[in-house]
Write an enzyme that holds these catalytic residues in place. Structure first.
Site, PDB file in Angstrom:
ATOM      1  N   ASN A 186       0.844  -0.871  -0.087  1.00  0.00           N
ATOM      2  CA  ASN A 186       0.239   0.218  -0.124  1.00  0.00           C
ATOM      3  C   ASN A 186       1.124   1.475  -0.201  1.00  0.00           C
ATOM      4  O   ASN A 186       1.384   1.912   0.910  1.00  0.00           O
ATOM      5  CB  ASN A 186      -0.616   0.032   1.268  1.00  0.00           C
ATOM      6  CG  ASN A 186      -2.044   0.886   1.042  1.00  0.00           C
ATOM      7  OD1 ASN A 186      -1.907   2.107   0.456  1.00  0.00           O
ATOM      8  ND2 ASN A 186      -3.040   0.765   2.069  1.00  0.00           N
ATOM      9  N   ARG A 207      -2.119  -1.431  -3.593  1.00  0.00           N
ATOM     10  CA  ARG A 207      -3.334  -0.458  -3.448  1.00  0.00           C
ATOM     11  C   ARG A 207      -2.848   0.439  -4.706  1.00  0.00           C
ATOM     12  O   ARG A 207      -1.974   1.404  -4.985  1.00  0.00           O
ATOM     13  CB  ARG A 207      -3.698  -0.281  -2.571  1.00  0.00           C
ATOM     14  CG  ARG A 207      -4.432   0.678  -1.654  1.00  0.00           C
ATOM     15  CD  ARG A 207      -3.272   1.970  -1.417  1.00  0.00           C
ATOM     16  NE  ARG A 207      -4.644   3.724  -1.321  1.00  0.00           N
ATOM     17  CZ  ARG A 207      -3.990   4.170  -1.016  1.00  0.00           C
ATOM     18  NH1 ARG A 207      -2.838   4.829  -0.059  1.00  0.00           N
ATOM     19  NH2 ARG A 207      -5.529   5.452  -0.468  1.00  0.00           N
ATOM     20  N   HIS A 260     -10.538   5.866  -0.605  1.00  0.00           N
ATOM     21  CA  HIS A 260     -11.205   4.469   0.086  1.00  0.00           C
ATOM     22  C   HIS A 260     -11.412   3.768   0.372  1.00  0.00           C
ATOM     23  O   HIS A 260     -12.656   2.706   1.218  1.00  0.00           O
ATOM     24  CB  HIS A 260     -11.192   6.166   1.963  1.00  0.00           C
ATOM     25  CG  HIS A 260     -10.729   6.674   2.138  1.00  0.00           C
ATOM     26  ND1 HIS A 260     -10.954   8.187   2.571  1.00  0.00           N
ATOM     27  CD2 HIS A 260      -9.487   6.616   2.122  1.00  0.00           C
ATOM     28  CE1 HIS A 260      -9.965   8.827   3.544  1.00  0.00           C
ATOM     29  NE2 HIS A 260      -8.718   7.514   2.952  1.00  0.00           N
ATOM     30  N   ARG A 270      -6.198  18.322   4.568  1.00  0.00           N
ATOM     31  CA  ARG A 270      -7.102  19.086   3.376  1.00  0.00           C
ATOM     32  C   ARG A 270      -7.718  19.753   3.991  1.00  0.00           C
ATOM     33  O   ARG A 270      -8.563  19.641   5.354  1.00  0.00           O
ATOM     34  CB  ARG A 270      -6.890  17.526   2.737  1.00  0.00           C
ATOM     35  CG  ARG A 270      -6.140  16.618   2.091  1.00  0.00           C
ATOM     36  CD  ARG A 270      -6.375  15.786   1.414  1.00  0.00           C
ATOM     37  NE  ARG A 270      -5.470  14.658   1.181  1.00  0.00           N
ATOM     38  CZ  ARG A 270      -5.632  12.849   0.963  1.00  0.00           C
ATOM     39  NH1 ARG A 270      -6.648  12.010   1.554  1.00  0.00           N
ATOM     40  NH2 ARG A 270      -4.736  12.348   0.940  1.00  0.00           N
ATOM     41  N   GLY A 309     -12.384   8.023  13.507  1.00  0.00           N
ATOM     42  CA  GLY A 309     -13.009   6.560  13.793  1.00  0.00           C
ATOM     43  C   GLY A 309     -12.897   5.823  14.911  1.00  0.00           C
ATOM     44  O   GLY A 309     -14.341   5.255  15.351  1.00  0.00           O
ATOM     45  N   GLU A 332      -7.930  -2.886   4.776  1.00  0.00           N
ATOM     46  CA  GLU A 332      -7.112  -2.637   3.443  1.00  0.00           C
ATOM     47  C   GLU A 332      -6.340  -3.058   3.297  1.00  0.00           C
ATOM     48  O   GLU A 332      -7.072  -4.248   1.847  1.00  0.00           O
ATOM     49  CB  GLU A 332      -7.274  -0.748   3.362  1.00  0.00           C
ATOM     50  CG  GLU A 332      -8.109   0.094   3.846  1.00  0.00           C
ATOM     51  CD  GLU A 332      -7.739   1.142   3.502  1.00  0.00           C
ATOM     52  OE1 GLU A 332      -7.809   2.186   1.944  1.00  0.00           O
ATOM     53  OE2 GLU A 332      -6.737   1.934   3.975  1.00  0.00           O
TER      54      GLU A 332
END
Length: 447
Positions: free
Chosen positions: A32, A124, A216, A277, A369, A426
């Site tokens: 990744n 990825r 994502h 961002r 999260g 992921e």
């Protein structure tokens, strides 16, 4: 090879294998690559599915001050962790070679030889662009590699290091190991035209492919499936709002197991306020700042990507620092949290409408999260009007397991029925997709 069932679980209860076991098994390596980092996981593939045997990360690649390597051999317990600074990692080429060294290290590694004991590689890939070919896992060959190179303008920070990663693995495993790319944008291929279309001139949309792509996707798909499984809901009937919240953050609306809207757009800059961002912003701001400061559009865009968000609001993009400073009364940190939570709650409300007020669950994942108890509490409090009822005891519980943090809904006929925390993985999702694709390509069953 690879004609095995793939286990759809974030956590395995099986006893960890020895390095000898993993050397004897078929192994899947997932890479990744980020702009200045690379995460990796090695999975062992057996008749009952995938087992994670090692994971690691190299940060600060090419920054000239030494790179940071973390590695965890999961076959022999938590004491088998490596955490050190290493010199001479100038680029992702060097980083991949360092990964091969640590995987095969006689003291810390899990396999004796990379060429002999890595059988399949998944990468990825951040942006698949408009080509339907990249709506699923794609085996890398010379033609695919050239197509991937044409996508560089869509993600100029992430695609060059990802290409370098594929180049070096192709050199290290010449022709004897199949490699696949799995695109972050793939899960969002199902978004309907009314949600992905930008109201801009047709030439921009048709010739230059301006539209909402979303990112994502691998994470949203993984946690969405696991949330549905946890709730006992068929995936093709699941109605979810998934929140991947970290330094990069996005929200996705899932109906009947399909992504129907997402917060990131043409690039990962759009949507929620993030660590560095800006998220949603009036595009006219770019031209205004260029005229006011003399900067180029490229310079301003770079600032919107790496010098905005929480860092611009309060001087830090580390949420732990921001929470501590907000608790101490710092007004900038308090404002940063208010802006962050408000931007998230707006998207949840928007997707609540898209799901016609019938939401099986809101799903929290990502670094924020999964771990920021107070952020989840603030968000759930602001969403009480949608039927969200937080269980404060469950929310405060510290665990890496999938868990519900909500009380039963007061009216099960409408509103948000559950709130879950689901750790993302992921790399496991990529490994699962790659194994299934390899089986199909070789003429066997996909699962």
């Amino acid at each position: 090879r690879f004609f095995f069932a793939v286990e759809h679980s974030a956590h395995s209860s099986r006893t960890p294998m020895s390095s000898t076991d993993s050397a004897a098994s078929e192994n899947v390596l997932v890479l990744n690559a980020g702009s200045s980092s690379i995460k990796f996981k090695l999975f062992s593939l057996g008749p009952s599915g995938l087992v994670e045997v090692a994971e690691g990360q190299i940060d600060k690649i090419g920054e000239g001050k030494g790179s940071h390597l973390k590695f965890h051999n999961k076959t022999i317990g938590s004491e088998s962790k490596t955490d050190k600074m290493i010199e001479g990692i100038k680029n992702h080429h060097d980083a991949v070679e360092e990964i091969m060294k640590i995987l095969c290290d006689p003291l810390h590694g899990v396999i004796p030889d990379a060429q002999e004991h890595i059988h399949l590689i998944g990468h990825r890939w951040v942006h698949g662009g408009p080509n339907p070919r990249f709506h699923g896992p794609v085996r890398v060959d010379a033609e695919v590699l050239e197509e991937l190179r044409t996508l560089e303008p869509l993600a100029p920070l992430h695609i060059p290091p990802a290409l370098m990663t594929i180049d070096v693995t192709s050199r290290l495993f010449p022709g004897n190991v199949d490699q696949y790319v799995v695109c972050d944008t793939a899960f969002h291929r199902s978004i309907p035209a009314h949600a992905y279309t930008y109201a801009v001139p047709a030439e921009w949309r048709d010739k230059h492919h301006l539209r909402r792509y979303g990112f994502h996707g691998t994470s949203h798909l993984f946690v969405g499936k696991l949330a549905a499984q946890t709730l006992g809901i068929e995936w093709n009937q699941a109605r979810l709002i998934t929140l991947h919240l970290g330094n990069g953050s996005s929200a996705t609306c899932i109906r009947d197991g399909l992504s129907i809207d997402t917060s990131m757009g043409f690039t990962p800059l759009d949507g929620l306020v993030m660590g560095t961002r800006c998220g949603n912003i009036d595009p006219s701001c770019v031209e205004y700042v260029c005229r006011a400061t003399g900067q180029t559009a490229q310079q301003v865009t770079r600032t919107l990507n790496s010098g905005s968000g929480l860092r611009a609001l309060c001087g830090s993009n580390d949420l732990r620092d921001i929470l501590d400073r907000a608790d101490s009364g710092d007004p900038d940190s308090k404002l940063a949290l208010d802006v962050l939570c408000y931007s998230i709650s707006k998207y949840v409300a928007q997707y609540y409408v898209a799901l016609e007020g019938k939401v099986d669950a809101i799903v929290f994942t990502g670094g924020i999260g999964e771990h920021a108890v107070s952020v989840r509490e603030r968000l759930c409090s602001s969403l009480a009007c949608l039927g969200v009822r937080l269980d404060p005891v469950a929310n405060a519980r510290v665990t890496d397991d999938v868990r519900s943090i909500s009380l039963p809904p007061s009216d099960a006929s409408y509103g948000v029925r559950n709130v879950l925390v689901v750790p993302t993985n992921e790399e496991l999702e990529i490994a699962q997709q790659v194994v299934a694709a390899a089986a199909v390509d070789k003429g066997g069953p996909s699962n």
